[in-house]
Structures are given as structure tokens and as C-alpha cells.
Enzyme design. Sequence first.
Site, PDB file in Angstrom:
ATOM      1  N   LYS A 153       0.835  -1.185   0.000  1.00 40.07           N
ATOM      2  CA  LYS A 153       0.000   0.000   0.000  1.00 40.07           C
ATOM      3  C   LYS A 153       0.883   1.252   0.000  1.00 40.07           C
ATOM      4  CE  LYS A 153      -0.052   2.212   3.450  1.00 40.07           C
ATOM      5  NZ  LYS A 153       1.045   2.620   4.289  1.00 40.07           N
ATOM      6  N   HIS A 183      -0.762  -4.784   5.789  1.00 39.33           N
ATOM      7  CA  HIS A 183      -0.093  -5.603   6.807  1.00 39.33           C
ATOM      8  C   HIS A 183      -0.870  -5.629   8.125  1.00 39.33           C
ATOM      9  CE1 HIS A 183       1.755  -1.896   8.501  1.00 39.33           C
ATOM     10  NE2 HIS A 183       1.933  -2.625   9.593  1.00 39.33           N
ATOM     11  N   LYS A 187      -1.916  -8.954  11.289  1.00 39.26           N
ATOM     12  CA  LYS A 187      -1.642  -8.948  12.733  1.00 39.26           C
ATOM     13  C   LYS A 187      -2.622  -9.917  13.396  1.00 39.26           C
ATOM     14  CE  LYS A 187       0.074  -4.181  12.937  1.00 39.26           C
ATOM     15  NZ  LYS A 187       1.468  -4.262  13.349  1.00 39.26           N
ATOM     16  N   GLU A 221       1.467   7.250  16.739  1.00 39.94           N
ATOM     17  CA  GLU A 221       2.861   6.862  16.556  1.00 39.94           C
ATOM     18  C   GLU A 221       3.806   7.888  17.159  1.00 39.94           C
ATOM     19  OE1 GLU A 221       3.641   4.356  13.181  1.00 39.94           O
ATOM     20  OE2 GLU A 221       2.217   5.611  12.113  1.00 39.94           O
ATOM     21  N   ASP A 240      -1.693   7.570   4.067  1.00 37.23           N
ATOM     22  CA  ASP A 240      -0.693   6.640   4.603  1.00 37.23           C
ATOM     23  C   ASP A 240      -1.340   5.571   5.485  1.00 37.23           C
ATOM     24  OD1 ASP A 240       1.803   5.551   5.285  1.00 37.23           O
ATOM     25  OD2 ASP A 240       1.930   6.793   7.084  1.00 37.23           O
ATOM     26  N   HIS A 245      -5.173   0.936   6.678  1.00 39.74           N
ATOM     27  CA  HIS A 245      -5.248   0.225   7.961  1.00 39.74           C
ATOM     28  C   HIS A 245      -6.502   0.607   8.760  1.00 39.74           C
ATOM     29  CE1 HIS A 245      -1.254  -0.563   6.795  1.00 39.74           C
ATOM     30  NE2 HIS A 245      -0.647   0.423   7.409  1.00 39.74           N
ATOM     31  N   LYS A 328       1.406  11.303  13.857  1.00 43.69           N
ATOM     32  CA  LYS A 328       2.850  11.022  13.969  1.00 43.69           C
ATOM     33  C   LYS A 328       3.408  11.928  15.039  1.00 43.69           C
ATOM     34  CE  LYS A 328       2.764   8.549  10.126  1.00 43.69           C
ATOM     35  NZ  LYS A 328       2.916   7.104  10.126  1.00 43.69           N
ATOM     36  N   LYS A 333       3.335   5.087  21.021  1.00 45.22           N
ATOM     37  CA  LYS A 333       2.907   4.305  19.849  1.00 45.22           C
ATOM     38  C   LYS A 333       1.827   3.344  20.335  1.00 45.22           C
ATOM     39  CE  LYS A 333       4.329   1.212  16.144  1.00 45.22           C
ATOM     40  NZ  LYS A 333       3.450   1.720  15.108  1.00 45.22           N
TER      41      LYS A 333
HETATM   42  C1  BG6 Z   1       2.628   1.754   7.496  1.00 47.68           C
HETATM   43  C2  BG6 Z   1       2.696   3.245   7.350  1.00 47.68           C
HETATM   44  O1  BG6 Z   1       1.774   1.209   6.555  1.00 47.68           O
HETATM   45  O2  BG6 Z   1       2.139   1.445   8.805  1.00 47.68           O
HETATM   46  C3  BG6 Z   1       3.591   3.842   8.415  1.00 47.68           C
HETATM   47  O3  BG6 Z   1       3.229   3.572   6.058  1.00 47.68           O
HETATM   48  C4  BG6 Z   1       3.147   3.403   9.780  1.00 47.68           C
HETATM   49  O4  BG6 Z   1       3.595   5.254   8.349  1.00 47.68           O
HETATM   50  C5  BG6 Z   1       2.978   1.899   9.845  1.00 47.68           C
HETATM   51  O5  BG6 Z   1       4.138   3.805  10.701  1.00 47.68           O
HETATM   52  C6  BG6 Z   1       2.344   1.456  11.149  1.00 47.68           C
HETATM   53  O6  BG6 Z   1       2.404   0.063  11.230  1.00 47.68           O
HETATM   54  P1  BG6 Z   1       2.654  -0.668  12.622  1.00 47.68           P
HETATM   55  O7  BG6 Z   1       2.548  -2.111  12.297  1.00 47.68           O
HETATM   56  O8  BG6 Z   1       4.044  -0.250  13.064  1.00 47.68           O
HETATM   57  O9  BG6 Z   1       1.613  -0.159  13.556  1.00 47.68           O
END
Ligand code: BG6
Length: 458
Positions: A153, A183, A187, A221, A240, A245, A328, A333
Amino acid sequence: MNPSDCTIILFGATGDLARRKLIPAIYKLIKSGYLKKFLFVGVALEESSLVQIFEGAREFIDDYDQSVIDQCISCGCYEQLDITNQENFVRLSKRVIELETTLGLSGNRLVYCAVPSQFFVPIAQHATAAGILTCRKNKNEKSESWQRIVFEKPFGHDLDSAESMHQQLTKCLSDKQIYIIDHYLAKEIVGNIALVRFTNRIFEPLWNKENIESVTITLNEKLDVSMRVGFFEKFGVLKDVVQNHMFQLLALVGMEEPESLTSDAIGIAKAELLEKVAFKTGYLGQYEGYLQHQGVEQGSKVATYANLEFEIDNERWHGVPFRLITGKCLKEKETVIKIKFKPVKCLLTKSCPSDQNELRISIVPRAGFALELNAKKLGNGNEVMPVEMEYCHECIYGLYTPLAYETILQEVIEGMRSISVSFDELITSWKLISQVEQVGLAMYPYPCGGDGPLKENK
Ligand code: BG6
């Protein structure tokens, strides 16, 4: 299940995603014995080697074992390639076939595109023309081997680009060969949402506007984006993480009961739900210091924070706000879904301090669920206090939990699709992002290390 054999061709092998996620995942699959008969081909524009690539990923591999690396290097190669050059693909194809023959492999191929999306179509077209990917559009065509292609993505940068890319890709490949991955779907806890909802009697009857007051999905994050300015200036936080997600999480929480718990049926239910989602209100933020990063355009209006409210126009959810909050450079996080139930009638003479149950689905950094309930305080009074019933995933599985990217590779190799987003879901998600963009939301600055824009600054 162990695959009989497979070739992994990784485009973008010298990039950040490969270094942090894909190389460590391939390493784990070799170390665990999942990948036994394989060929690994790293591909990128610059001069490099597999030794350099594994060395670069070393800090992201927690149980580094040189013998595993040696095994991968002996069953692999690095190819320098210009994606726009068809001749380079012909050379790559020859090399792959030569090595597959030497290793006795049958031509099962996974082409992974860990590159920006403007390269997806050229890779697919050149790889098909060079015979690396075989078009499986003809359903009658019998084949002993499979070839699949994975796209990271964001798939496109808006509705039109995503539609046009899909149209071009499906000229040379069948939908079944194409994986548009997210992704977050790999999870463990995210994969659990539908299962927990639909296999436990206690949730589904309460999962509606009569009982749920609000749903809040947070993806916060700590990191700033100074290392990814080029990408971020183009995509911003909405494209992003919200477009993919966060909408996927919303869809899993909000969808109607799928026909079954297969990935296809869940994909249909998610797409139907996303069709019913509408943007209501919200605001954006940009962290202080963003404009000072090298490469950021002067006066850039790119958002690094978003606080958005959506509603779902159906019987189940009418009037229930779904809030998506992400940013961000914040304090912590954390990715978590909070489902807040409506208050109960308090039958005690004193007040009920915790009269709203909450179900928390924690995704990052700790994985698990917690249900906040009312219970009696110690002693002979009649006071209540909140207590938690908790499922802590790591307490049970800990280190044995596969990395999201291990799951992605395994699913693609085995031809499963729960980590892939359907084209219908993708299109609806892009439509929703344009709804948000068209409103021209207000944007507020916020200091790094905090909780986002402060109320008084709004
Ligand atoms: C990614 C984004 O797809 O997912 C990033 O491009 C982001 O900006 C990340 O930090 C977050 O994934 P995770 O698994 O670290 O929560």
C-alpha cells in the site's frame, strides 16, 4: 503447511521496507524450516549484493544466525535492474529459470513489489512479457505451477489512479494472481476480530446502536516522518494509514455477519460496510517542526494528524459515531479500538462510578482484548468499581507469534487471501478519502511528544 517449493523475487530489495520487515520475515521463514526448497532473488536499481542486503537488515533480526543467512545466500542472488527497461526483465527471467533449474524448483513464483505504486504496472507488464509471471486469465489453462504478485500500500494515490492501475493489471493477470496487501490484516489480533465477534454469543446480540455508544479507533505513533519526507509530502497521514489500515479496522468492527468466516466472504462483508460509511466531521494537525524537515515544501499543508468522525448508514449503526484518530510524533505508539457501550441504569443508592462497559481491542504494541466491567468494591459496602477481564495474546504465545510480514508471505505462498484487500474495498476507501479531502478540514499545529492538537488551540 510447507510449500513444495517457491521462488521469491523481491523488487525494492535495498529499500527501507525490505530492510525492516521483508528480509527479517524471509529469514524467519527459512530458520523455522517453512521455506526449505526456495530461491530468493533480490532486485533493485542500485549496485548491491545479498550479503549487503542481509547485513543492512541485521539490526531488525532478533535471533541473527549466520548459518541461516548463508543458506539464503546459497539459494539466491541479487539482480540490478531498471524497472523501465524490458531488456533487464528478459535478463532477470533467464537468471531465475537458470537458478530454478539448478535448484530443482518447479517455477512457483511470488513477485513482491516493495516499491512506490507508480512502478506496479510496469513491473507486472514487463514481468509478464518476460515470462516471469504467466497470465492465468484463461481459466481452462492447466498449470502445474503458480505465479502471484504482491503490491504494497498505498495502491495508487487516489480513486482514478487506483482504478486505472487495476484495469491495466487485469489485462495481463487474473485477480486471483494479484494481492493488494494490508499488513494490519496480518496482525494476529486483527485476524481475531471477526472470529471473536461471530463465534461468541455474548458479543453479536449487543453489537448495534441499541447497546453501543461509540467506536474509537486510534493509531498513534511516536516517530516523526523526517526519514520519509518524499513519501509523506505526497500522501500525508490520510493516505498513509487512514485509507488502508484504519478503514480496514472500521470495516471489521462494523461489517454485517459474513456468509462464512472465509477471507472471500469477509472481504464481501467489509466492502458492503464501507459503501455505507460517510464522513461527518473532523480536523487535521501538523506537528511543529514538520516544515523544517529537509525536502518539505515551504508552507506545506500536509497533515501528520487526523481526528475524523464517520457514520454508518444502516440499521445496525445509525447514529453511532465511529472516530478515527491518528498522528505522527505523538507521546506513545499505540493502536487500539475502543468500543464503548451505553450506560446501564444504576440500581445502587450511590452513583455507579463506572457505568459504561468498554471493550478494548489492543493491536500495537500489546496484543489482546480487555473488557471493562463493574464489580463490587472490597468490603461490605455496596460500591462498584471498574475491573478488567483480559486476554493477553503475548502472555500465551509471546515470541511464537509470527511477524505480520511472515504471515503475509505464507498466505501468498499458500494462495490464501485474508491479508489482501479486494478491489471493491479499495475503491470505496479511496472514495471516502476524497470525501474527507473535499471538505477542506481545518489544520492545527501540535508539539511533538504530546497528544496532538490541544483543544484550546482549535
Ligand atoms: C505503514 C505506514 O503502513 O504502517 C507507516 O506507512 C506506519 O507510516 C505503519 O508507521 C504502522 O504500522 P505498525 O505495524 O508499526 O503499527
